[in-house]
Design a protein around this motif. Structure first.
Motif, PDB file in Angstrom:
ATOM      1  N   GLY A 532     -29.667 -41.539 -12.725  1.00  0.00           N
ATOM      2  CA  GLY A 532     -29.379 -42.682 -13.570  1.00  0.00           C
ATOM      3  C   GLY A 532     -29.468 -44.035 -12.924  1.00  0.00           C
ATOM      4  N   GLY A 533     -29.716 -44.092 -11.629  1.00  0.00           N
ATOM      5  CA  GLY A 533     -29.860 -45.387 -10.980  1.00  0.00           C
ATOM      6  C   GLY A 533     -28.518 -46.075 -10.784  1.00  0.00           C
ATOM      7  N   VAL A 534     -28.458 -47.391 -11.075  1.00  0.00           N
ATOM      8  CA  VAL A 534     -27.267 -48.195 -10.802  1.00  0.00           C
ATOM      9  C   VAL A 534     -26.109 -47.794 -11.705  1.00  0.00           C
ATOM     10  CG1 VAL A 534     -26.316 -50.527 -10.765  1.00  0.00           C
ATOM     11  CG2 VAL A 534     -28.678 -50.112  -9.998  1.00  0.00           C
ATOM     12  N   SER A 535     -26.372 -47.634 -12.989  1.00  0.00           N
ATOM     13  CA  SER A 535     -25.322 -47.329 -13.978  1.00  0.00           C
ATOM     14  C   SER A 535     -25.215 -45.814 -14.153  1.00  0.00           C
ATOM     15  CB  SER A 535     -25.651 -48.003 -15.312  1.00  0.00           C
ATOM     16  OG  SER A 535     -24.672 -47.688 -16.277  1.00  0.00           O
ATOM     17  N   ILE A 536     -24.103 -45.243 -13.715  1.00  0.00           N
ATOM     18  CA  ILE A 536     -23.888 -43.802 -13.824  1.00  0.00           C
ATOM     19  C   ILE A 536     -22.844 -43.555 -14.905  1.00  0.00           C
ATOM     20  CG2 ILE A 536     -23.162 -41.719 -12.607  1.00  0.00           C
ATOM     21  CD1 ILE A 536     -24.056 -43.026 -10.017  1.00  0.00           C
ATOM     22  N   THR A 537     -23.203 -42.804 -15.923  1.00  0.00           N
ATOM     23  CA  THR A 537     -22.306 -42.508 -17.037  1.00  0.00           C
ATOM     24  C   THR A 537     -21.817 -41.069 -16.944  1.00  0.00           C
ATOM     25  OG1 THR A 537     -24.089 -41.729 -18.465  1.00  0.00           O
ATOM     26  CG2 THR A 537     -23.649 -44.103 -18.448  1.00  0.00           C
ATOM     27  N   ASP A 538     -20.830 -40.752 -17.812  1.00  0.00           N
ATOM     28  CA  ASP A 538     -20.342 -39.378 -17.856  1.00  0.00           C
ATOM     29  C   ASP A 538     -21.453 -38.418 -18.272  1.00  0.00           C
ATOM     30  OD1 ASP A 538     -17.839 -40.186 -17.090  1.00  0.00           O
ATOM     31  OD2 ASP A 538     -17.052 -40.335 -19.141  1.00  0.00           O
ATOM     32  N   THR A 539     -22.320 -38.902 -19.158  1.00  0.00           N
ATOM     33  CA  THR A 539     -23.450 -38.063 -19.583  1.00  0.00           C
ATOM     34  C   THR A 539     -24.350 -37.737 -18.397  1.00  0.00           C
ATOM     35  OG1 THR A 539     -23.428 -39.079 -21.777  1.00  0.00           O
ATOM     36  CG2 THR A 539     -25.443 -37.943 -21.113  1.00  0.00           C
ATOM     37  N   THR A 540     -24.594 -38.753 -17.554  1.00  0.00           N
ATOM     38  CA  THR A 540     -25.424 -38.526 -16.374  1.00  0.00           C
ATOM     39  C   THR A 540     -24.756 -37.533 -15.436  1.00  0.00           C
ATOM     40  OG1 THR A 540     -26.111 -40.844 -16.545  1.00  0.00           O
ATOM     41  CG2 THR A 540     -26.696 -39.678 -14.529  1.00  0.00           C
ATOM     42  N   ARG A 541     -23.432 -37.654 -15.302  1.00  0.00           N
ATOM     43  CA  ARG A 541     -22.724 -36.716 -14.416  1.00  0.00           C
ATOM     44  C   ARG A 541     -22.788 -35.301 -14.971  1.00  0.00           C
ATOM     45  NH1 ARG A 541     -19.222 -41.292 -14.143  1.00  0.00           N
ATOM     46  NH2 ARG A 541     -19.110 -42.125 -11.985  1.00  0.00           N
ATOM     47  N   ARG A 542     -22.648 -35.154 -16.294  1.00  0.00           N
ATOM     48  CA  ARG A 542     -22.728 -33.808 -16.882  1.00  0.00           C
ATOM     49  C   ARG A 542     -24.118 -33.221 -16.654  1.00  0.00           C
ATOM     50  NH1 ARG A 542     -19.653 -36.194 -21.013  1.00  0.00           N
ATOM     51  NH2 ARG A 542     -21.526 -36.568 -22.271  1.00  0.00           N
ATOM     52  N   HIS A 543     -25.135 -34.072 -16.804  1.00  0.00           N
ATOM     53  CA  HIS A 543     -26.505 -33.614 -16.572  1.00  0.00           C
ATOM     54  C   HIS A 543     -26.671 -33.173 -15.110  1.00  0.00           C
ATOM     55  CE1 HIS A 543     -31.107 -34.556 -16.761  1.00  0.00           C
ATOM     56  NE2 HIS A 543     -30.852 -33.260 -16.711  1.00  0.00           N
ATOM     57  N   ALA A 544     -26.094 -33.942 -14.199  1.00  0.00           N
ATOM     58  CA  ALA A 544     -26.189 -33.596 -12.775  1.00  0.00           C
ATOM     59  C   ALA A 544     -25.472 -32.280 -12.490  1.00  0.00           C
ATOM     60  CB  ALA A 544     -25.597 -34.721 -11.931  1.00  0.00           C
ATOM     61  N   ALA A 545     -24.265 -32.122 -13.059  1.00  0.00           N
ATOM     62  CA  ALA A 545     -23.513 -30.882 -12.855  1.00  0.00           C
ATOM     63  C   ALA A 545     -24.269 -29.695 -13.432  1.00  0.00           C
ATOM     64  CB  ALA A 545     -22.133 -31.005 -13.495  1.00  0.00           C
ATOM     65  N   GLU A 546     -24.909 -29.916 -14.584  1.00  0.00           N
ATOM     66  CA  GLU A 546     -25.685 -28.845 -15.203  1.00  0.00           C
ATOM     67  C   GLU A 546     -26.860 -28.456 -14.302  1.00  0.00           C
ATOM     68  OE1 GLU A 546     -28.086 -27.930 -19.373  1.00  0.00           O
ATOM     69  OE2 GLU A 546     -27.230 -29.903 -18.995  1.00  0.00           O
ATOM     70  N   MET A 547     -27.535 -29.448 -13.729  1.00  0.00           N
ATOM     71  CA  MET A 547     -28.652 -29.148 -12.841  1.00  0.00           C
ATOM     72  C   MET A 547     -28.183 -28.350 -11.623  1.00  0.00           C
ATOM     73  SD  MET A 547     -30.704 -32.788 -12.883  1.00  0.00           S
ATOM     74  CE  MET A 547     -31.886 -32.248 -11.660  1.00  0.00           C
ATOM     75  N   LEU A 548     -27.060 -28.720 -11.075  1.00  0.00           N
ATOM     76  CA  LEU A 548     -26.549 -27.999  -9.911  1.00  0.00           C
ATOM     77  C   LEU A 548     -26.106 -26.591 -10.273  1.00  0.00           C
ATOM     78  CD1 LEU A 548     -24.559 -30.913  -8.277  1.00  0.00           C
ATOM     79  CD2 LEU A 548     -26.477 -29.697  -7.238  1.00  0.00           C
ATOM     80  N   GLY A 549     -25.608 -26.427 -11.483  1.00  0.00           N
ATOM     81  CA  GLY A 549     -25.173 -25.102 -11.914  1.00  0.00           C
ATOM     82  C   GLY A 549     -26.312 -24.156 -12.180  1.00  0.00           C
ATOM     83  N   GLN A 550     -27.525 -24.686 -12.298  1.00  0.00           N
ATOM     84  CA  GLN A 550     -28.668 -23.822 -12.606  1.00  0.00           C
ATOM     85  C   GLN A 550     -29.239 -23.161 -11.356  1.00  0.00           C
ATOM     86  OE1 GLN A 550     -31.413 -26.383 -14.633  1.00  0.00           O
ATOM     87  NE2 GLN A 550     -30.280 -26.347 -16.561  1.00  0.00           N
ATOM     88  N   VAL A 551     -28.851 -23.604 -10.189  1.00  0.00           N
ATOM     89  CA  VAL A 551     -29.433 -23.073  -8.956  1.00  0.00           C
ATOM     90  C   VAL A 551     -28.938 -21.653  -8.719  1.00  0.00           C
ATOM     91  CG1 VAL A 551     -29.618 -23.379  -6.467  1.00  0.00           C
ATOM     92  CG2 VAL A 551     -29.559 -25.370  -7.962  1.00  0.00           C
TER      93      VAL A 551
END
Length: 551
Positions: A532-551
């Motif tokens: 998400g660059g400079v502005s990190i939202t809760d949605t971006t964090r959920r997306h990041a957590a989801e990506m990490l959970g897929q490994v």
């Protein structure tokens, strides 16, 4: 694998001590934070070239120490033993220091070594794929070397090169013999005459030593006889001869020591001197008996020395060098006689050609199945790298015999369905070249025995689904060996087993690089930043957590 890296005063790093884990590790951070600087430092420890610009401003030197586990298989261990650089248990330590003036020093396991030795050890321990490694694959020699390495045919390639050079050497001899037969004949005639002169002289190095020694004795025989007679008289003749006097003194001290035992030591010393004087007397008498004036033998020796000296002066060498000169001339005459025999040279050339053909045939036999296998693997990888319908082929085109074998190796690519195969160097799209190059690097790295593989932003030019596939490829590669990857793609970083964040920090008025090993929560934040660059939202964090959970 790489266990620890210590960096001091390197570019914008003041001091870092990093401990590495197994599997696939991602190094992420903002552009310019120093991600690639870590790999540059490791490259120095592995033997890459350096200049004074790598030393942090204001410091005297940069110091990098890399600690590796000793790879299994014994290859590096055997080499270290040969170089007298034994490892401590199973640890190999490489150290590189670069001074501010550009001079450097290197050590392996605490022992000073050359840069070449450091590179050899580094090649066993780690393999770095740089940002533009795919560009090297555009060169024909790089393609050939990659295929031969993939096929395990590098020793066969070296054998072909050796046979080629021998074949060309004999061919040149034959051609020169044909072009210069008259000059060769004159040289043969001269050498034959010169060798006859040396053979008639029948001289060897041992004779020269013996001649000079005997000449010295005979030339000074009169003086030696006079000196021997004088010494014999002083030692053993007359009332005051040394041996007689020592005998009387010895007897007197023997009487005295029977009265005063403190004289025993003096008596013993004098008795020993008397015995030695007596032995010297007998030895000198034997020597004098052998001495004789022999003018005839002296003349023979002097004539022999003169003959040897005359020949040595003629050919402008020292007398003791005449046997070596004769051996060299014999070898040269043998070569000239061989060159004067066309049938013999042609037979030798044919034998050399046959040896080359056999070696080249073995190399071709090793290359062919490896080319088919590599073609299929890269083609399969292309389908998942947004090049559906694309094809990759390792072409082996027969050619005239060369130093590298009997075929030209060329990588051919059709990036899309329906396109014809073209040379990799003619692929127009930089993005396609990056993806194909990455596929080649990953696939061929699986065959490498190197325990640590390092990828420095090799994922440039890709993104989205393709980036995720690349990440999974690297993750699978990390099951068998240690993989480090500098990346700016969250999809790749999310596939890593562990992750470090590299960032700039202000300390004491300086901009320095810092490294943080991320835990699970910090990885979410870093992946979210990458998404998400400079502005990190809760949605971006959920997306990041989801990506990490897929490994």
């Amino acid at each position: 694998m790489l266990r620890r890296l210590t960096i001091r005063d390197f570019v914008i790093v003041d001091r870092l001590e990093l401990e590495f884990g197994a599997g696939f590790g991602a190094l992420t951070g903002e552009t310019g934070a120093g991600k690639s600087i870590l790999l540059d430092a490791l490259g120095l420890a592995l033997g890459s070239r350096a200049d004074s610009g790598v030393v942090r401003v204001g410091q005297a030197k940069a110091d990098i120490v890399a600690e590796f586990g000793l790879p299994p298989g014994g290859g590096l261990a055997d080499w270290l033993d040969e170089q007298e650089l034994p490892p401590d248990d199973d640890t190999v330590i490489l150290r590189r220091v670069v001074d501010a003036n550009g001079r450097g020093k290197a050590w392996i396991n605490g022992v000073p070594v050359t840069l070449a030795q450091l590179r050899v050890a580094g090649d066993w321990l780690a393999d770095i794929h740089g940002q533009h490694a795919h560009h090297a694959l555009l060169r024909a020699d790089a393609q050939r070397q990659l295929l031969d390495t993939h096929a395990g045919a590098a020793p066969l390639g070296a054998a072909v090169a050796t046979c080629w050079r021998e074949w060309q050497r004999i061919s040149e001899l034959r051609r020169n013999a044909e072009l210069d037969s008259a000059a060769s004949a004159r040289e043969r005639e001269l050498l034959t005459w010169q060798l006859k002169e040396l053979k008639d002289l029948a001289f060897n190095g041992e004779e020269w030593v013996e001649l000079n020694a005997e000449h010295g004795r005979l030339a000074h025989a009169a003086g030696l006889m006079e000196g021997a007679d004088e010494t014999l008289e002083a030692l053993g003749e007359g009332d005051y001869a040394v041996s007689v006097v020592l005998g009387r003194l010895d007897a007197r001290l023997d009487e005295m020591s029977s009265i005063d035992a403190s004289l025993n030591e003096v008596r013993d010393l004098l008795a020993s001197a008397a015995i030695q004087a007596d032995e010297a007397l007998h030895a000198l008498r034997r020597y004098r008996d052998r001495l004789d004036l022999d003018p005839q033998r002296l003349g023979e020796i002097e004539r022999r020395i003169t003959a040897v000296m005359d020949v040595a002066r003629k050919y402008r060498v020292a007398p003791e060098a005449l046997p070596e000169l004769e051996a060299n001339w014999c070898q040269r005459l043998t070569e000239l006689e061989a060159s004067a025999d066309p049938a013999r040279l042609e037979a030798a050339e044919a034998a050399a050609r046959a040896a080359y053909d056999a070696a080249a045939s073995r190399l071709s036999a090793a290359r062919a199945p490896a080319a088919v296998k590599l073609s299929a693997e890269i083609t399969e990888a292309m389908q998942s790298l947004a090049m559906e319908g694309g094809r990759f082929e390792v072409s082996l085109a027969p050619c005239e015999p060369t130093l590298h074998g009997a075929e030209n190796v060329e990588f051919l690519v059709a990036a899309n369905q329906g396109q014809s195969l073209r040379g990799l160097a003619k692929v127009a799209s930089g993005g396609e070249l990056s993806r194909i190059g990455l596929a080649i690097q990953v696939m061929t790295s699986r065959d490498s025995a190197t325990p640590t593989l390092i990828f420095d932003e090799v994922d440039v030019g890709i993104g989205g689904r393709v980036a995720e596939i690349v990440g999974k490829l690297l993750h699978r590669l990390g099951r068998d060996r240690q993989v480090l990857c500098v990346t700016h793609l969250p999809q790749v970083a999310a596939c890593a087993d562990w992750q470090w964040q590299i960032a700039k920090a202000e300390r004491g008025g300086e901009t320095l690089s810092a490294v943080t090993a991320l835990d699970a929560g910090q990885r979410v934040e870093e992946i979210a930043r990458m998404l998400g660059g400079v502005s990190i939202t809760d949605t971006t964090r959920r997306h990041a957590a989801e990506m990490l959970g897929q490994v």
